[in-house]
Design a protein around this motif. Structure first.
Motif, PDB file in Angstrom:
ATOM      1  N   TYR A 152       0.831  -1.195   0.000  1.00 32.80           N
ATOM      2  CA  TYR A 152       0.000   0.000   0.000  1.00 32.80           C
ATOM      3  C   TYR A 152       0.875   1.257   0.000  1.00 32.80           C
ATOM      4  O   TYR A 152       2.045   1.226   0.420  1.00 32.80           O
ATOM      5  CB  TYR A 152      -0.922   0.041   1.233  1.00 32.80           C
ATOM      6  CG  TYR A 152      -2.071  -0.941   1.166  1.00 32.80           C
ATOM      7  CD1 TYR A 152      -3.292  -0.556   0.626  1.00 32.80           C
ATOM      8  CD2 TYR A 152      -1.928  -2.242   1.618  1.00 32.80           C
ATOM      9  CE1 TYR A 152      -4.352  -1.451   0.550  1.00 32.80           C
ATOM     10  CE2 TYR A 152      -2.973  -3.143   1.551  1.00 32.80           C
ATOM     11  CZ  TYR A 152      -4.189  -2.741   1.017  1.00 32.80           C
ATOM     12  OH  TYR A 152      -5.227  -3.627   0.940  1.00 32.80           O
ATOM     13  N   HIS A 165      -3.898   3.850  -0.557  1.00 34.82           N
ATOM     14  CA  HIS A 165      -4.338   3.117  -1.745  1.00 34.82           C
ATOM     15  C   HIS A 165      -3.372   1.981  -2.049  1.00 34.82           C
ATOM     16  O   HIS A 165      -2.237   1.954  -1.554  1.00 34.82           O
ATOM     17  CB  HIS A 165      -4.458   4.050  -2.951  1.00 34.82           C
ATOM     18  CG  HIS A 165      -3.179   4.730  -3.339  1.00 34.82           C
ATOM     19  ND1 HIS A 165      -2.289   4.200  -4.237  1.00 34.82           N
ATOM     20  CD2 HIS A 165      -2.638   5.913  -2.947  1.00 34.82           C
ATOM     21  CE1 HIS A 165      -1.261   5.008  -4.392  1.00 34.82           C
ATOM     22  NE2 HIS A 165      -1.443   6.061  -3.618  1.00 34.82           N
ATOM     23  N   LYS A 166      -3.809   1.050  -2.856  1.00 35.74           N
ATOM     24  CA  LYS A 166      -2.965  -0.079  -3.222  1.00 35.74           C
ATOM     25  C   LYS A 166      -1.771   0.399  -4.040  1.00 35.74           C
ATOM     26  O   LYS A 166      -1.865   1.367  -4.795  1.00 35.74           O
ATOM     27  CB  LYS A 166      -3.771  -1.110  -4.021  1.00 35.74           C
ATOM     28  CG  LYS A 166      -4.833  -1.819  -3.195  1.00 35.74           C
ATOM     29  CD  LYS A 166      -5.569  -2.845  -4.028  1.00 35.74           C
ATOM     30  CE  LYS A 166      -6.612  -3.567  -3.190  1.00 35.74           C
ATOM     31  NZ  LYS A 166      -7.361  -4.560  -3.998  1.00 35.74           N
TER      32      LYS A 166
END
Length: 253
Positions: A152, A165-166
């Protein structure tokens, strides 16, 4: 402000040797000097110090942050402060070469930023975004810091907005994967652009956005990614080769 010998205290040791200092209990440290290490009148409990180097690797100064709440400074804090010191070094070098007329404004802006109360990683990242924005003279800046073993990214913007976020999402994610810098004249038209990630919602598809983005790697482990930095829209003109070179050199320091 205060003046003291460059070899005094923990700060002086960092200034003399260039070695970083992460001290969990400054009162027990053999080099602690309250005249130097507490020169601003603050009772210091813990401390993280790093040297700022010039283009010729000479030590130009020391960044000192103190009193992290609840715990000592971590390895992650060291990586973030290391990123900030390279940005300050680049800012001062840039002032001397490209933007002479803005030298005093830029240095005062950095000094003002560093004097703020910093007690968490988000504050450090926001400070990094402010320094980079001042250096490159851009309207917006986002720093995506690597978390959870690289799965992440935590994005923090100059305005304080934040999002996790990824690590494979958006243009930031693509740089996280390939480890290469990216310069785009029209970033929102790129297939990887994600308006919720790249710029943290400030830009939408169809907006005219110039982007300069660069990966930052660990000082000790050169292949270990620490963060992805995104700078958006030069205030005057467009990003130049000199801007790209500045970002590249800063990320490699």
């Amino acid at each position: 402000a205060a003046t003291f010998r460059s070899d005094a205290g923990i700060v002086g040791h960092v200034a003399r040797t260039g070695e970083s200092a992460n001290v969990a209990d400054v009162q027990r440290h053999p080099l602690f000097d309250h005249h130097v290490d507490q020169s601003q009148g603050i009772k210091v409990v813990n401390m993280l110090c790093m040297a700022v180097r010039g283009p010729d690797e000479a030590i130009e100064g020391v960044i000192q942050i103190v009193n992290k709440n609840e715990s000592a400074f971590s390895r992650a804090d060291e990586e973030i402060l290391s990123l900030l010191t390279t940005q300050v070094s680049a800012a001062l070098a840039l002032c001397g070469r490209q933007y002479i007329s803005n030298k005093h404004r830029t240095i005062l802006d950095i000094a003002s930023s560093l004097s703020q109360h910093i007690d968490d990683q988000k504050s450090l990242l926001r400070l990094g975004a402010r320094i980079l924005s001042s250096t490159l003279e851009v309207e917006h800046c986002v720093i995506h810091i690597v978390e959870h073993n690289g799965t992440y990214l935590r994005a923090v913007a100059l305005d304080g907005s934040e999002q996790v976020h990824k690590a494979n999402e958006g243009l930031a994610g693509s740089i996280c994967i390939n480890g290469k810098s990216l310069a785009l004249i029209d970033a929102t038209s790129h297939k990887a652009f994600d308006p919720s990630i790249d710029g943290l919602g400030r830009y939408s598809r169809g907006d005219r956005v110039d982007l300069l983005s660069c990966p930052f790697f660990s000082h000790e482990e050169k292949t270990s990614l620490v963060a992805v930095v995104q700078a958006f829209n030069k205030k005057r003109g467009r990003f130049t080769k000199e801007d790209e070179e500045l970002m590249r050199r800063t990320s490699e320091q």
